[in-house]
Design a protein around this motif. Structure first.
Motif, PDB file in Angstrom:
ATOM      1  N   THR A   3      15.159   8.620  -1.021  1.00  0.00           N
ATOM      2  CA  THR A   3      16.427   7.666  -0.833  1.00  0.00           C
ATOM      3  C   THR A   3      17.141   8.071   0.544  1.00  0.00           C
ATOM      4  O   THR A   3      17.063   9.215   0.913  1.00  0.00           O
ATOM      5  CB  THR A   3      17.184   7.700  -2.164  1.00  0.00           C
ATOM      6  N   PRO A 134       4.233 -11.818  -7.960  1.00  0.00           N
ATOM      7  CA  PRO A 134       5.241 -11.311  -8.820  1.00  0.00           C
ATOM      8  C   PRO A 134       4.384 -10.432 -10.047  1.00  0.00           C
ATOM      9  O   PRO A 134       3.347 -10.541 -10.689  1.00  0.00           O
ATOM     10  CB  PRO A 134       6.021 -12.135  -9.649  1.00  0.00           C
ATOM     11  N   PRO A 140       5.763   1.506 -11.110  1.00  0.00           N
ATOM     12  CA  PRO A 140       6.388   1.885  -9.699  1.00  0.00           C
ATOM     13  C   PRO A 140       6.169   3.114  -9.564  1.00  0.00           C
ATOM     14  O   PRO A 140       6.563   4.010 -10.338  1.00  0.00           O
ATOM     15  CB  PRO A 140       7.699   1.199  -9.403  1.00  0.00           C
ATOM     16  N   SER A 185      -1.232  -2.401  -6.264  1.00  0.00           N
ATOM     17  CA  SER A 185       0.172  -2.514  -5.210  1.00  0.00           C
ATOM     18  C   SER A 185       0.180  -1.122  -4.197  1.00  0.00           C
ATOM     19  O   SER A 185      -0.447  -0.140  -4.581  1.00  0.00           O
ATOM     20  CB  SER A 185       1.217  -2.603  -5.868  1.00  0.00           C
ATOM     21  N   GLY A 188       5.507   0.264  -1.119  1.00  0.00           N
ATOM     22  CA  GLY A 188       6.644  -0.665  -0.576  1.00  0.00           C
ATOM     23  C   GLY A 188       6.588  -1.860  -1.492  1.00  0.00           C
ATOM     24  O   GLY A 188       7.578  -2.493  -1.888  1.00  0.00           O
ATOM     25  N   PHE A 189       5.632  -2.392  -1.523  1.00  0.00           N
ATOM     26  CA  PHE A 189       5.527  -3.720  -2.429  1.00  0.00           C
ATOM     27  C   PHE A 189       5.542  -3.259  -3.847  1.00  0.00           C
ATOM     28  O   PHE A 189       6.543  -4.071  -4.350  1.00  0.00           O
ATOM     29  CB  PHE A 189       3.889  -4.368  -2.381  1.00  0.00           C
ATOM     30  N   ALA A 191       7.550  -1.180  -4.831  1.00  0.00           N
ATOM     31  CA  ALA A 191       9.124  -1.333  -5.377  1.00  0.00           C
ATOM     32  C   ALA A 191       9.716  -2.319  -5.317  1.00  0.00           C
ATOM     33  O   ALA A 191      11.012  -2.514  -6.044  1.00  0.00           O
ATOM     34  CB  ALA A 191       9.631  -0.354  -4.050  1.00  0.00           C
ATOM     35  N   ARG A 192       9.372  -3.541  -5.091  1.00  0.00           N
ATOM     36  CA  ARG A 192       9.675  -4.803  -5.046  1.00  0.00           C
ATOM     37  C   ARG A 192       9.134  -5.740  -6.447  1.00  0.00           C
ATOM     38  O   ARG A 192       9.024  -6.877  -6.491  1.00  0.00           O
ATOM     39  CB  ARG A 192       9.730  -5.776  -3.786  1.00  0.00           C
ATOM     40  N   SER A 193       8.583  -4.812  -7.179  1.00  0.00           N
ATOM     41  CA  SER A 193       7.549  -5.399  -8.464  1.00  0.00           C
ATOM     42  C   SER A 193       6.746  -6.556  -7.748  1.00  0.00           C
ATOM     43  O   SER A 193       6.613  -7.788  -8.318  1.00  0.00           O
ATOM     44  CB  SER A 193       8.602  -6.223  -9.309  1.00  0.00           C
ATOM     45  N   LEU A 194       6.156  -6.330  -6.972  1.00  0.00           N
ATOM     46  CA  LEU A 194       5.046  -7.015  -6.345  1.00  0.00           C
ATOM     47  C   LEU A 194       3.514  -6.373  -6.386  1.00  0.00           C
ATOM     48  O   LEU A 194       3.565  -5.312  -6.134  1.00  0.00           O
ATOM     49  CB  LEU A 194       5.223  -7.598  -4.885  1.00  0.00           C
TER      50      LEU A 194
END
Length: 355
Positions: A3, A134, A140, A185, A188-189, A191-194
């Motif tokens: 982070t 989604p 994650p 996934s 990166g994706f 982390a955005r719940s994609l």
């Protein structure tokens, strides 16, 4: 990546062994090269970590125009200055002139937003992208903090495990036991719940299908009685990153190695030992050391040659440190897990950093 936080830190200042006009300001285990006399041991200053992207006005104020990394010369990266590794920037920005930095250090105040500093996000190559959807049920991956910044995540002598950190791209797979659904996934994706829709051209789906990851996850869910199982692996090889380990990400020799497992059992997500659960079914990242925690030993293992190929083809990225028994960390506010990265890796030329 860890982070991004831009915080005030109490410094320990050391002499620079090769330059009379420079010194080394220490933050945790990091050292940043500074002008001699600018700071004293026990004083507080702002520490801007690697992978931070600075606004133009701050770059100019700090006298760093044209000296940072990236196409826009605005990204903080590890460099060697007069033979010493310098990681991050130590400074006292004018915008914080009225701030009690010692107090801010004690309160762990984050100045990133106030200073306009953001985290660098690597570009996404076509084979790592694709059509997404989604995925609220996806398990994650977590950001791992660097042991240099937080050396107190582990206690001296605590039993730990060191695994080799591979320079590839994280592949996240979640198996849903209720309906057999599989979500795949990237970090990166994810982390955005994609999740990425299945595509035979996609790097992560190729790894999942080529190594039977979905099937192994389903078997594990049945053995554990888990509602969801997450298998986290590193995809690597030529075309993925600059370090290849003798694999080719563009062909059937695409490399894949599991580095972590999570399972939702009785409503609780637990992190489990990948080697114990999947060692006979899937490739694993190499386990380099098991024993008492010693930061010098960790840093020793972080450097050297890679062990994945068995041929020491190139430098090692670093290591990941975990406790022998999974636990919570009050330092990270989450899992007790950290990484240590090789100085040679940080300062190599022509490196890629795709997620």
């Amino acid at each position: 990546m860890s982070t991004l936080r831009v915080t005030a830190e109490v410094l320990t200042v050391h002499a620079h062994p090769r330059a009379d006009a420079l010194e080394l300001a220490q933050v945790g285990l990091y050292r940043a090269v500074v002008a001699k006399g600018a700071y004293r041991t026990g004083e507080a200053a702002v520490y801007i970590p690697e992978q931070a992207v600075l606004p133009a006005a701050l770059i100019e104020e700090l006298g760093l125009t044209g000296r940072l990394a990236g196409g826009n010369r605005d990204r903080v990266k590890a460099v060697r200055l007069r033979g010493e590794l310098s990681q991050g920037i130590v400074c006292r920005p004018k915008a914080l002139a009225g701030v009690d930095l010692a107090r801010a250090a004690a309160e762990r105040t984050d100045f990133a937003d106030l200073l306009g500093i953001t985290k660098w996000v690597p570009p996404i190559p076509p084979m790592m992208g694709g059509e997404v959807e989604p995925a609220p049920g996806l398990l994650p991956w977590v950001d791992i903090e660097n042991i240099h910044r937080h050396p107190d995540i582990f206690a001296a002598g605590e039993p730990v495990v060191l695994t080799e950190k591979l320079h590839g791209s994280a592949c996240l797979l979640t198996h849903h036991a209720e309906d057999g659904r599989v979500q795949v996934s990237s970090k990166g994706f994810g982390a955005r719940s994609l999740a990425l829709k299945e595509d035979p051209r996609n790097l992560y789906w190729r790894a999942v299908r080529g190594h039977g990851v979905a099937e192994a996850a389903a078997r594990l869910a049945e053995r554990l009685g888990a509602r969801r199982v997450g298998v986290f692996g590193e995809v690597y090889g030529a075309g993925v990153q600059d370090l290849t380990y003798g694999a080719d990400g563009r062909r059937d020799t695409l490399g894949y190695a599991v580095f972590d497992v999570a399972a939702e059992i009785d409503g609780t997500v637990r992190w489990l030992d990948a080697a114990e659960l999947l060692g006979d079914e899937l490739p694993l990242v190499p386990r380099l050391y098991e024993g008492p925690y010693d930061v010098e030993k960790v840093l020793e293992f972080a450097s050297g040659r890679e062990t994945v190929s068995g041929r020491e083809l190139h430098l090692r990225e670093g290591v990941v440190i975990r406790p022998a028994v999974e636990r919570h960390s009050p330092v990270t506010g989450g899992r007790a897990i950290a990484k240590a990265v090789s100085p040679a890796y940080l300062t190599r030329k022509g490196g890629t950093e795709y997620e």
